[in-house]
Design a protein around this motif. Structure first.
Motif, PDB file in Angstrom:
ATOM      1  N   GLU A 222       0.837  -1.193   0.000  1.00  0.00           N
ATOM      2  CA  GLU A 222       0.000   0.000   0.000  1.00  0.00           C
ATOM      3  C   GLU A 222       0.874   1.244   0.000  1.00  0.00           C
ATOM      4  OE1 GLU A 222      -2.314  -0.294   3.557  1.00  0.00           O
ATOM      5  OE2 GLU A 222      -0.586  -0.015   4.891  1.00  0.00           O
ATOM      6  N   TRP A 223       0.262   2.392  -0.275  1.00  0.00           N
ATOM      7  CA  TRP A 223       1.009   3.641  -0.309  1.00  0.00           C
ATOM      8  C   TRP A 223       0.084   4.807   0.006  1.00  0.00           C
ATOM      9  CZ3 TRP A 223       0.134   7.858  -3.574  1.00  0.00           C
ATOM     10  CH2 TRP A 223      -0.827   7.645  -4.575  1.00  0.00           C
ATOM     11  N   THR A 224       0.702   5.931   0.389  1.00  0.00           N
ATOM     12  CA  THR A 224      -0.054   7.170   0.570  1.00  0.00           C
ATOM     13  C   THR A 224       0.842   8.371   0.332  1.00  0.00           C
ATOM     14  OG1 THR A 224      -1.529   8.424   2.028  1.00  0.00           O
ATOM     15  CG2 THR A 224       0.383   7.403   3.060  1.00  0.00           C
ATOM     16  N   SER A 225       0.238   9.413  -0.203  1.00  0.00           N
ATOM     17  CA  SER A 225       0.852  10.742  -0.241  1.00  0.00           C
ATOM     18  C   SER A 225      -0.114  11.764   0.340  1.00  0.00           C
ATOM     19  CB  SER A 225       1.201  11.151  -1.680  1.00  0.00           C
ATOM     20  OG  SER A 225       2.165  10.317  -2.247  1.00  0.00           O
ATOM     21  N   GLU A 226      -1.156  11.283   0.984  1.00  0.00           N
ATOM     22  CA  GLU A 226      -2.177  12.194   1.486  1.00  0.00           C
ATOM     23  C   GLU A 226      -1.555  13.235   2.420  1.00  0.00           C
ATOM     24  OE1 GLU A 226      -6.524  12.247   3.727  1.00  0.00           O
ATOM     25  OE2 GLU A 226      -5.195  10.532   4.015  1.00  0.00           O
ATOM     26  N   HIS A 227      -1.936  14.480   2.197  1.00  0.00           N
ATOM     27  CA  HIS A 227      -1.426  15.567   3.042  1.00  0.00           C
ATOM     28  C   HIS A 227      -2.426  15.869   4.145  1.00  0.00           C
ATOM     29  CE1 HIS A 227       0.536  19.250   4.279  1.00  0.00           C
ATOM     30  NE2 HIS A 227      -0.614  19.894   4.150  1.00  0.00           N
ATOM     31  N   LEU A 228      -2.004  15.696   5.379  1.00  0.00           N
ATOM     32  CA  LEU A 228      -2.777  16.113   6.542  1.00  0.00           C
ATOM     33  C   LEU A 228      -1.973  17.166   7.281  1.00  0.00           C
ATOM     34  CD1 LEU A 228      -4.148  12.751   8.037  1.00  0.00           C
ATOM     35  CD2 LEU A 228      -5.447  14.485   6.797  1.00  0.00           C
ATOM     36  N   GLU A 229      -2.597  18.266   7.600  1.00  0.00           N
ATOM     37  CA  GLU A 229      -1.894  19.337   8.307  1.00  0.00           C
ATOM     38  C   GLU A 229      -1.271  18.795   9.597  1.00  0.00           C
ATOM     39  OE1 GLU A 229      -1.284  22.406   7.447  1.00  0.00           O
ATOM     40  OE2 GLU A 229      -2.437  22.377   5.573  1.00  0.00           O
TER      41      GLU A 229
ATOM     42  N   TYR B  90       5.013  11.580  -6.155  1.00  0.00           N
ATOM     43  CA  TYR B  90       4.152  12.072  -5.082  1.00  0.00           C
ATOM     44  C   TYR B  90       2.716  12.173  -5.583  1.00  0.00           C
ATOM     45  CZ  TYR B  90       2.741  14.887  -1.051  1.00  0.00           C
ATOM     46  OH  TYR B  90       2.138  15.355   0.084  1.00  0.00           O
ATOM     47  N   ASN B  91       1.808  11.551  -4.841  1.00  0.00           N
ATOM     48  CA  ASN B  91       0.378  11.561  -5.170  1.00  0.00           C
ATOM     49  C   ASN B  91       0.094  10.932  -6.535  1.00  0.00           C
ATOM     50  OD1 ASN B  91      -2.012  12.180  -3.817  1.00  0.00           O
ATOM     51  ND2 ASN B  91      -2.338  14.019  -5.025  1.00  0.00           N
TER      52      ASN B  91
ATOM     53  N   PHE C 276      10.586   4.520  -2.218  1.00  0.00           N
ATOM     54  CA  PHE C 276      11.533   5.381  -1.510  1.00  0.00           C
ATOM     55  C   PHE C 276      11.228   6.823  -1.871  1.00  0.00           C
ATOM     56  CE2 PHE C 276      13.729   4.417  -5.506  1.00  0.00           C
ATOM     57  CZ  PHE C 276      14.218   5.644  -5.907  1.00  0.00           C
ATOM     58  N   GLY C 277      11.619   7.717  -0.987  1.00  0.00           N
ATOM     59  CA  GLY C 277      11.417   9.127  -1.255  1.00  0.00           C
ATOM     60  C   GLY C 277      10.210   9.714  -0.569  1.00  0.00           C
ATOM     61  N   HIS C 278       9.395  10.448  -1.310  1.00  0.00           N
ATOM     62  CA  HIS C 278       8.378  11.308  -0.723  1.00  0.00           C
ATOM     63  C   HIS C 278       7.011  10.664  -0.535  1.00  0.00           C
ATOM     64  CE1 HIS C 278      11.394  14.360  -1.559  1.00  0.00           C
ATOM     65  NE2 HIS C 278      10.714  15.183  -0.768  1.00  0.00           N
ATOM     66  N   THR C 279       6.840   9.405  -0.868  1.00  0.00           N
ATOM     67  CA  THR C 279       5.602   8.707  -0.539  1.00  0.00           C
ATOM     68  C   THR C 279       5.878   7.717   0.588  1.00  0.00           C
ATOM     69  OG1 THR C 279       5.968   7.032  -2.252  1.00  0.00           O
ATOM     70  CG2 THR C 279       4.655   8.946  -2.865  1.00  0.00           C
ATOM     71  N   GLU C 280       4.817   7.302   1.233  1.00  0.00           N
ATOM     72  CA  GLU C 280       4.941   6.356   2.344  1.00  0.00           C
ATOM     73  C   GLU C 280       4.301   5.029   1.969  1.00  0.00           C
ATOM     74  OE1 GLU C 280       6.720   7.237   4.988  1.00  0.00           O
ATOM     75  OE2 GLU C 280       6.941   9.195   4.075  1.00  0.00           O
ATOM     76  N   PRO C 281       4.782   3.930   2.517  1.00  0.00           N
ATOM     77  CA  PRO C 281       5.972   3.805   3.358  1.00  0.00           C
ATOM     78  C   PRO C 281       7.232   3.822   2.492  1.00  0.00           C
ATOM     79  CG  PRO C 281       5.028   1.643   2.990  1.00  0.00           C
ATOM     80  CD  PRO C 281       4.117   2.622   2.297  1.00  0.00           C
TER      81      PRO C 281
END
Length: 345
Positions: free
Chosen positions: A176-183, A281-282, A313-318
């Motif tokens: 799985e992955w996420t780039s969701e932005h939460l403040e 990203y996203n 690797f990089g700006h997405t998780e995990p």
């Protein structure tokens, strides 16, 4: 040829330093809770003792205005025998301003783990210039302080890479992955980001098994160091596997195309044995980036080179940890990626 000194592995109870080498947000009052959460995870999950350097939590304005103090913290980290590892709080956009204050001999004479990503590409290349291997990997404010809990996938990669001296081996894609932005506000502390199914690695081209030593980072940050002492001699790229990723700025396709074409113009693409490219990203420009990568490689007659895409690797998780200089392998037949040696001694 990348022939780097490997740092000593971490053990529970070791002291590690948290550093703010670019953006100083870890010390801002509204984000301090986030830093403390990441620190607790380092201590509770990995058994480490985390210490701050004198300027780690000075806040955005002070850290921005004093690149010499950031460098001072880094130099003191390497000089201090009691500190066994250094972990970046977060990236930013101006680590390069530390360069006049760096003592490469100090780093080379005191090899130890440094880990970070994004603008920490600069510090990773500082380590590379000094002749030691560092880790392109998780940062405190992002990965360790992930809302609710850290990803098991990230935890496993950290333990395998930093806490053991066995061969790392095959690295499977995350499910799985996420780039969701939460403040980053404390009210969101117990809200999980939304994860989506990950389709795994995608082989863009290539039909063989290749090996090479890892070098790379954030595409935009690598551009900051061109024409400085940090950018490696061209021979360093001989038979290397180049790892690249874009940032949360979601760089447009023309920018990625220009960067890659520059690699062709200066001879890097002629020398490397393969490329691994991080998930955008996203997933912005997901298909466009693939087209651009293949287009530029064709321009430089490198349609033979294996390219593995959609890596974690990089700006997405995990995310996984990538040790600079470690021998790695792309297997085109199986579309797999492996690190064929230990990252730490």
């Amino acid at each position: 040829m990348l022939d780097l000194i490997k740092p000593k592995m971490l053990k529970p109870g070791d002291k590690v330093a948290a550093v703010s080498l670019s953006w100083g947000g870890a010390g801002d009052s509204e984000i301090l809770w986030r830093y403390k959460q990441g620190k607790e995870r380092l201590e509770n999950i990995f058994g480490l003792k985390v210490v701050e350097m004198p300027h780690t939590l000075k806040g955005t304005e002070y850290v921005y205005n004093h690149p010499e103090k950031r460098a001072e913290d880094l130099m003191n980290d390497f000089s201090d025998k009691s500190i066994k590892g250094i972990i970046s709080c977060i990236g930013g956009d101006d680590s390069i301003r530390m360069l006049p204050y760096i003592n490469f001999d100090t780093i080379r004479q005191n090899p130890k783990i440094f880990m970070g990503y994004s603008d920490s590409t600069i510090t990773n290349f500082i380590c590379l210039k000094a002749g030691i291997s560092s880790i392109y990997g998780p940062a405190i404010l992002v990965d360790f302080a992930e809302n609710v809990q850290m990803s098991d996938y990230t935890i496993e990669s950290i333990k395998k890479t930093l806490f053991g001296n066995k061969i790392i081996g095959n690295i499977a894609p995350s499910g799985e992955w996420t780039s969701e932005h939460l403040e980053w506000i404390i009210e969101n502390k117990n809200i999980s980001r939304k994860y989506m199914p990950n389709e795994g690695y995608e082989l863009l081209q290539g039909d063989k098994k290749v090996r090479g030593r890892l070098i790379g980072g954030c595409l935009a940050v690598i551009e900051f160091m061109k024409e400085t002492v940090l950018f490696p001699e061209i021979d360093v790229f001989n038979n290397a596997i180049l790892f690249l990723e874009t940032s949360e700025e979601m760089e447009p396709t023309w920018y990625v195309e220009c960067c890659l074409r520059n690699y062709g113009t200066i001879g890097i693409l002629d020398r490397i044995s393969g490329i691994i490219f991080g998930k955008p990203y996203n997933n912005k420009y997901y298909d466009d980036y693939k087209t651009i990568i293949k287009k530029v490689l064709k321009e430089y007659n490198r349609e033979d080179i294996p390219v593995l895409y959609n890596m974690n690797f990089g700006h997405t998780e995990p995310k996984i940890c990538l040790p600079y200089g470690a021998l790695a392998e792309i297997d085109c037949e199986k579309a797999t990626f492996s690190i064929l040696e230990n990252a730490v001694d």
